[in-house]
Motif scaffolding. Structure first.
Motif, PDB file in Angstrom:
ATOM      1  N   SER B 307      42.588  51.981  24.987  1.00 52.74           N
ATOM      2  CA  SER B 307      43.758  51.119  24.830  1.00 52.74           C
ATOM      3  C   SER B 307      44.543  51.026  26.135  1.00 52.74           C
ATOM      4  N   PHE B 308      44.707  52.146  26.841  1.00 52.90           N
ATOM      5  CA  PHE B 308      45.434  52.083  28.117  1.00 52.90           C
ATOM      6  C   PHE B 308      44.692  51.205  29.114  1.00 52.90           C
ATOM      7  N   LYS B 310      42.790  48.715  28.412  1.00 53.83           N
ATOM      8  CA  LYS B 310      42.995  47.319  27.994  1.00 53.83           C
ATOM      9  C   LYS B 310      44.378  46.818  28.397  1.00 53.83           C
ATOM     10  N   MET B 311      45.356  47.708  28.345  1.00 55.93           N
ATOM     11  CA  MET B 311      46.713  47.309  28.722  1.00 55.93           C
ATOM     12  C   MET B 311      46.838  47.127  30.225  1.00 55.93           C
ATOM     13  N   ASN B 380      50.547  50.419  20.134  1.00 54.36           N
ATOM     14  CA  ASN B 380      51.057  49.046  20.006  1.00 54.36           C
ATOM     15  C   ASN B 380      52.438  48.914  20.631  1.00 54.36           C
ATOM     16  N   GLU B 383      52.255  48.917  24.342  1.00 57.92           N
ATOM     17  CA  GLU B 383      51.772  47.623  24.836  1.00 57.92           C
ATOM     18  C   GLU B 383      52.919  46.598  24.868  1.00 57.92           C
ATOM     19  N   GLU B 384      53.721  46.568  23.796  1.00 59.52           N
ATOM     20  CA  GLU B 384      54.896  45.674  23.775  1.00 59.52           C
ATOM     21  C   GLU B 384      55.831  45.981  24.938  1.00 59.52           C
ATOM     22  N   LEU B 386      55.158  47.353  27.783  1.00 58.63           N
ATOM     23  CA  LEU B 386      54.585  46.921  29.059  1.00 58.63           C
ATOM     24  C   LEU B 386      54.757  45.422  29.274  1.00 58.63           C
ATOM     25  N   SER B 387      54.559  44.651  28.207  1.00 56.08           N
ATOM     26  CA  SER B 387      54.681  43.202  28.430  1.00 56.08           C
ATOM     27  C   SER B 387      56.149  42.813  28.620  1.00 56.08           C
TER      28      SER B 387
END
Ligand SMILES: Cc1ncc(COP(=O)(O)O)c(C=O)c1O
Lengths: 160, 392
Positions: B307-308, B310-311, B380, B383-384, B386-387
Motif C-alpha cells: 500500500s505504501f 502504491k501511495m 486508507n 492515503e487521504e 497524502l493526497s
C-alpha cells in the motif's frame, strides 16, 4: 482452508488490490477465483453482520430443538422444507444427537416467537416435540467478537 | 526545601527522555485515534502457554526461582538454540534468564563497559542502548545505516567508526524500527572487523523468529569465531506474544554471564516464576504458534508495504520484525510534522523515524502488529492525508 475464503469470510469488503497484496497473488487470478466461487455457489452471498441489539426496534432470537418423525420416502427433507418456508425461520440445521432439527427463529418479542412455535411449528404433522431456548447475550458470531467490555479497544499500553 | 536537582545523579539527569514516549503522550490525549504505533504483538499468548502459567499458580508454585532461572527453562533454551541454530550453550554457565530482553541488554552493557569505553550503535534502532551506555559512563558512537543498503550495517560503516576506545558493538537485527535483517554473508563481513579490532558484540535477536521471505534468521554467534565474542539477547515477548510476562534471556561466554548474573542477582534476584513455567511450555510446544503468527504478520506486511508503494512513498522491503519504515521525504515535511499532521487531521498515530536516532529523520515507523481490517482502515486514511498534502 483456502486462504482467500478465510479472508473473505472474515471481511468481504477487501478489495482485489488488497487481497492481491495480502495473499501475494495476481489480482486477476484472485478476481477469477472469486467469480468461480460465486458461480459454483461456494460463496453464497455477502452480508453485513449486524448487532441487532444496537438497532432501535431490536429482535429476539430463539433456538428451537425439534424432534420429528422422518417421512417414509423423503426422510427429513420434506419436514425441513416445511419448516424453512416460514419467514420467521432464519437458519435450520439437521443435527446428530438427541434431537433432529435446530431452528433459529427471530421475532419482535419473546411472546411473538413463542406464539410462532406453538401455533406453526408444534402443529406440523411430523413434529413430535419442541424445546425453545431464547438467546440472552451474544458473545461471538461469525467469528466476530460482540463482547464489547473486552474486545473493541486495544488494551496494549504505550510503553517505549 | 529539598534541592532535588542537587540530590539527583547528574549522569541520569543528562539522559534524554524517550522520543517515542513524547509522541505517545500526544496520541494518548486524543480520542478515537487509530494507532499503528505499538511495538508489541496484538496476539494473545497461546492458550496452552497461559494454561501452564495458570496451572502452576493453582498448585501454589509461587516462590523465587534460582538466580539464573529454573534449570528446566535453561535446558529448554539451550536445546532450542541447538535445534534452531546448531549452537551449544551450557545451561548451567552460559544462560541467564532475565526480566525481558530489556534487563539482559542492561546488565550486559553495564558488565562490559565503563568510563572511557566506546559502544558502537547502529541507528535507527530500538531506543534503550544509547541511554544504558550513557548511564554506564561509556560513550555511545552512533553509526548511521542507510536506506540504500536496506538499513543493514556494512563493514565499511563499522570500520570507519572504530577507535582505540571501541569495545562493544550492538547488533540490533532483525531491526526495530526498520525491519532490516542481516543475512549470513553480511554477518560474516562484520565478523571480520569484530575480530580485527578485538570487539565484543551484543546481538539483540529478540525478533529472530520473525523473518519473512524464506531465509531464516542467522544468529551472529553462528559465525565462525563469534560465539566467544557475543552475548546473544533473546526473549519470549515477540516470538510467543508474551510481552507482559516479562521474560527474556542472555546467552554468552561463561565469564560474561557470570558477571551479568551477579548484577542480576543483586538488582533483580530472579525473573518472574510463573512466566518461567509458561516459557518452558512455549519452548517445548510452541513452534507451531510461532509459524501461525508469522504467517499472519507476513500477510499484513505485504498489505502495508504494498500500500505504501502504491501511495508513492518509497519503502524498502522489511524482512524482519513487524515494522515498516517508509520514507516521507517526498512530502517535504519532517518526520514530526508528518506525524503530527496525520494524527491531527486523520487521527492515525505512527512514530516519527527520528525517535530512533537522528538518521531516522525523513521516515516514519509503522507497526503492522494489527488486524488486517485495522490496517486497511489506517492505510486508507494515510492515503487521504497524502493526497491532501499534495493538493495544499
Ligand atoms: C529490538 C528490541 N529489543 C528488545 C526489546 C525488549 O523486549 P522485552 O524486554 O519485552 O524482551 C524490544 C521491545 O520492543 C525491542 O524492540
Amino acid at each position: 482452508m483456502d486462504e482467500l475464503l478465510k479472508l473473505l469470510s472474515g471481511n468481504s469488503k477487501f478489495t482485489s488490490d488488497e487481497l492481491s497484496m495480502i495473499l501475494d497473488e495476481p489480482k486477476d487470478y484472485l478476481e477469477k477465483q472469486i467469480r468461480e466461487y460465486e458461480n459454483t455457489g461456494v460463496i453464497k452471498g455477502y452480508q453485513a453482520i449486524v448487532d441487532w441489539d444496537k438497532v432501535p426496534d431490536a429482535k429476539v432470537t430463539a433456538m428451537i430443538e425439534i424432534k420429528v418423525t422422518p417421512q417414509k420416502d423423503t426422510g427429513f427433507n420434506s419436514v425441513a422444507a416445511q419448516i424453512m418456508s416460514f419467514d420467521e425461520v432464519e437458519s435450520l440445521y439437521l443435527m446428530a444427537g438427541s434431537y433432529d432439527f435446530a431452528v433459529y427463529v427471530t421475532g419482535k418479542t419473546m411472546q411473538e416467537v413463542a406464539m410462532f412455535v406453538s401455533r406453526r411449528l408444534s402443529t406440523l404433522e411430523s413434529v413430535l416435540s419442541t424445546s425453545t431456548h431464547f438467546l440472552l447475550k451474544k458473545y461471538k458470531e461469525s467469528g466476530i467478537d460482540f463482547y464489547e467490555d473486552d474486545s473493541e479497544e486495544d488494551k496494549r499500553s504505550l510503553v517505549l | 526545601m529539598v534541592d532535588y536537582d542537587k540530590m539527583l545523579n547528574s549522569r541520569i539527569k543528562k539522559v534524554k527522555p524517550s522520543g517515542i514516549r513524547r509522541f505517545f503522550d500526544i496520541a494518548n490525549e486524543m480520542e478515537h485515534v487509530i494507532s499503528l504505533s505499538i511495538g508489541e504483538p496484538d496476539f494473545k499468548t497461546p492458550w496452552h502457554v497461559r494454561e501452564e502459567g495458570i496451572k502452576t499458580l493453582e498448585k501454589g508454585k509461587t516462590w523465587y526461582s534460582p538466580n539464573r532461572g529454573f534449570a528446566k527453562l535453561r535446558n529448554e533454551i539451550s536445546s532450542y538454540y541447538r535445534r534452531r541454530f546448531s549452537l551449544e550453550y551450557d545451561p548451567d554457565s552460559e544462560v541467564l534468564v532475565t526480566v525481558g530482553g530489556s534487563e539482559a541488554i542492561d546488565v550486559c552493557i553495564r558488565c562490559l563497559v565503563e568510563e572511557g569505553d566506546e559502544v558502537l550503535i547502529p541507528q535507527p534502532c530500538f531506543v534503550c542502548y544509547e541511554p544504558i551506555t550513557e548511564m554506564a559512563g561509556a560513550t555511545p558512537v552512533i553509526i548511521e545505516t542507510k536506506a540504500e543498503n536496506d538499513f543493514r550495517l556494512t563493514p565499511e560503516e563499522l570500520e570507519s567508526h572504530i577507535t582505540p576506545k571501541s569495545k562493544l558493538l550492538i547488533l540490533p537485527f532483525p531491526n526495530n524500527p526498520t525491519g532490516a535483517v542481516m543475512r549470513r554473508s553480511d554477518l560474516e563481513a562484520i565478523a571480520r572487523i569484530v575480530e580485527k579490532y578485538d570487539l565484543f558484540v551484543l546481538s539483540d535477536e529478540i525478533y529472530g523468529e520473525l523473518t519473512y521471505g524464506g531465509e531464516r534468521h542467522v544468529s551472529f554467534a553462528e559465525i565462525d569465531g563469534m560465539k566467544e565474542r557475543t552475548a546473544v539477547i533473546n526473549g519470549f515477548s515477540k516470538s510467543y506474544a508474551m510481552t507482559g510476562w516479562r521474560l527474556g534471556y542472555a546467552l554468552g561466554p561463561a565469564p560474561v554471564i557470570d558477571q551479568m548474573t551477579k548484577l542480576h542477582q543483586f538488582a533483580i534476584m530472579s525473573a518472574p516464576t510463573t512466566a518461567q513455567y509458561a516459557a518452558i511450555e512455549a519452548l517445548k510446544n510452541g513452534d507451531s504458534d510461532i509459524e501461525s503468527m508469522k504467517k499472519q504478520y507476513d500477510m499484513r506486511r505485504r498489505l502495508v508495504v504494498g500500500s505504501f508503494q502504491k501511495m508513492g512513498l518509497s519503502c524498502f522491503e522489511p524482512n524482519g520484525a513487524f515494522y515498516c519504515f517508509p520514507c516521507i521525504k517526498s512530502t517535504g515535511l519532517t518526520s514530526e510534522q508528518f506525524c503530527l499532521g496525520l494524527i491531527n487531521s486523520k487521527h492515525v498515530a505512527v512514530v516519527p523515524g527520528n525517535a530512533f536516532g537522528e538518521c531516522g529523520e525523513g521516515y516514519i515507523r509503522v507497526s503492522y502488529s494489527y488486524s488486517l481490517d485495522h490496517l486497511g482502515e489506517a492505510l486508507n486514511r494515510i492515503e487521504e492525508y497524502l493526497s491532501e498534502i499534495k493538493n495544499r
